[in-house]
Design a protein around this motif. Structure first.
Motif, PDB file in Angstrom:
ATOM      1  N   LEU A  91       0.834  -1.203   0.000  1.00 43.76           N
ATOM      2  CA  LEU A  91       0.000   0.000   0.000  1.00 43.76           C
ATOM      3  C   LEU A  91       0.869   1.253   0.000  1.00 43.76           C
ATOM      4  O   LEU A  91       0.623   2.192  -0.757  1.00 43.76           O
ATOM      5  CB  LEU A  91      -0.914   0.001   1.228  1.00 43.76           C
ATOM      6  N   GLY A  92       1.916   1.256   0.811  1.00 42.08           N
ATOM      7  CA  GLY A  92       2.839   2.394   0.846  1.00 42.08           C
ATOM      8  C   GLY A  92       3.545   2.591  -0.480  1.00 42.08           C
ATOM      9  O   GLY A  92       3.702   3.721  -0.948  1.00 42.08           O
ATOM     10  N   LYS A  93       3.956   1.496  -1.092  1.00 42.11           N
ATOM     11  CA  LYS A  93       4.638   1.580  -2.393  1.00 42.11           C
ATOM     12  C   LYS A  93       3.717   2.143  -3.469  1.00 42.11           C
ATOM     13  O   LYS A  93       4.181   2.756  -4.430  1.00 42.11           O
ATOM     14  CB  LYS A  93       5.154   0.209  -2.818  1.00 42.11           C
ATOM     15  N   SER A  94       2.421   1.959  -3.299  1.00 47.88           N
ATOM     16  CA  SER A  94       1.474   2.476  -4.299  1.00 47.88           C
ATOM     17  C   SER A  94       1.429   4.005  -4.297  1.00 47.88           C
ATOM     18  O   SER A  94       0.830   4.605  -5.191  1.00 47.88           O
ATOM     19  CB  SER A  94       0.073   1.904  -4.061  1.00 47.88           C
ATOM     20  N   MET A  95       2.092   4.642  -3.328  1.00 50.67           N
ATOM     21  CA  MET A  95       2.147   6.107  -3.277  1.00 50.67           C
ATOM     22  C   MET A  95       3.264   6.683  -4.133  1.00 50.67           C
ATOM     23  O   MET A  95       3.391   7.895  -4.239  1.00 50.67           O
ATOM     24  CB  MET A  95       2.301   6.573  -1.838  1.00 50.67           C
ATOM     25  N   ARG A  96       4.053   5.828  -4.760  1.00 53.13           N
ATOM     26  CA  ARG A  96       5.161   6.307  -5.596  1.00 53.13           C
ATOM     27  C   ARG A  96       4.713   7.347  -6.620  1.00 53.13           C
ATOM     28  O   ARG A  96       5.347   8.393  -6.754  1.00 53.13           O
ATOM     29  CB  ARG A  96       5.896   5.148  -6.273  1.00 53.13           C
ATOM     30  N   PRO A  97       3.622   7.117  -7.365  1.00 50.98           N
ATOM     31  CA  PRO A  97       3.222   8.139  -8.354  1.00 50.98           C
ATOM     32  C   PRO A  97       2.903   9.494  -7.718  1.00 50.98           C
ATOM     33  O   PRO A  97       3.158  10.534  -8.328  1.00 50.98           O
ATOM     34  CB  PRO A  97       1.972   7.539  -9.018  1.00 50.98           C
ATOM     35  N   ILE A  98       2.377   9.484  -6.502  1.00 51.74           N
ATOM     36  CA  ILE A  98       2.082  10.748  -5.819  1.00 51.74           C
ATOM     37  C   ILE A  98       3.377  11.503  -5.557  1.00 51.74           C
ATOM     38  O   ILE A  98       3.500  12.691  -5.871  1.00 51.74           O
ATOM     39  CB  ILE A  98       1.333  10.488  -4.493  1.00 51.74           C
ATOM     40  N   LEU A  99       4.365  10.815  -4.995  1.00 49.17           N
ATOM     41  CA  LEU A  99       5.634  11.473  -4.688  1.00 49.17           C
ATOM     42  C   LEU A  99       6.404  11.826  -5.953  1.00 49.17           C
ATOM     43  O   LEU A  99       7.054  12.869  -6.004  1.00 49.17           O
ATOM     44  CB  LEU A  99       6.469  10.624  -3.731  1.00 49.17           C
ATOM     45  N   ASP A 100       6.312  10.986  -6.989  1.00 49.51           N
ATOM     46  CA  ASP A 100       6.949  11.317  -8.264  1.00 49.51           C
ATOM     47  C   ASP A 100       6.355  12.599  -8.839  1.00 49.51           C
ATOM     48  O   ASP A 100       7.084  13.461  -9.333  1.00 49.51           O
ATOM     49  CB  ASP A 100       6.806  10.171  -9.272  1.00 49.51           C
TER      50      ASP A 100
END
Length: 130
Positions: free
Chosen positions: A85-94
């Motif tokens: 779930l945390g890794k799915s936030m990558r596009p947000i931080l990118d």
């Protein structure tokens, strides 16, 4: 994890509630690279107190964003990593990184007197008023 009743109606407000502070975002940024030990994280986040880091990690662990692994060694070793779930936030931080880079370019060009009112990333900023 929070219950459905504990979450705001608005999806943006939900995201902000889960990760919407400076330290949580920077912790996630680091954990996107690899798992980290507590002291490594604290040293990498200039200005964060031990209490704030502890509270942030606990909160994100409870929300299912971070995992905590204790290794049975002497002395014990604990690592923090992002869950799926945390890794799915990558596009947000990118996207935040891309916007931040475009903003810095815009500010530098405005300070040098060269700007046309648009952001260099192709639309991260609304067009200037006419």
């Amino acid at each position: 994890m929070k219950t459905r009743d504990e979450l705001p109606e608005c999806p943006v407000a939900t995201t902000v509630q889960l990760i919407g502070n400076k330290w949580k975002l920077l912790i996630i940024r680091n954990l996107l690279q690899r798992p980290w030990r507590f002291n490594e994280l604290q040293r990498s986040l200039d200005g964060i107190s031990q209490k704030v880091l502890t509270d942030s990690l606990r909160s994100m662990e409870q929300d299912g964003i971070v995992t905590r692994t204790v290794y049975a060694e002497v002395p014990p070793r604990v690592e923090y990593a992002l869950s799926e779930l945390g890794k799915s936030m990558r596009p947000i931080l990118d996207s935040m990184q891309a916007w931040g880079e475009a903003y810095k370019i815009r500010i530098r060009s405005e300070q040098n007197g060269f700007h046309d009112g648009t952001m260099e990333d192709g639309g991260a900023n609304p067009p200037a008023e006419r």
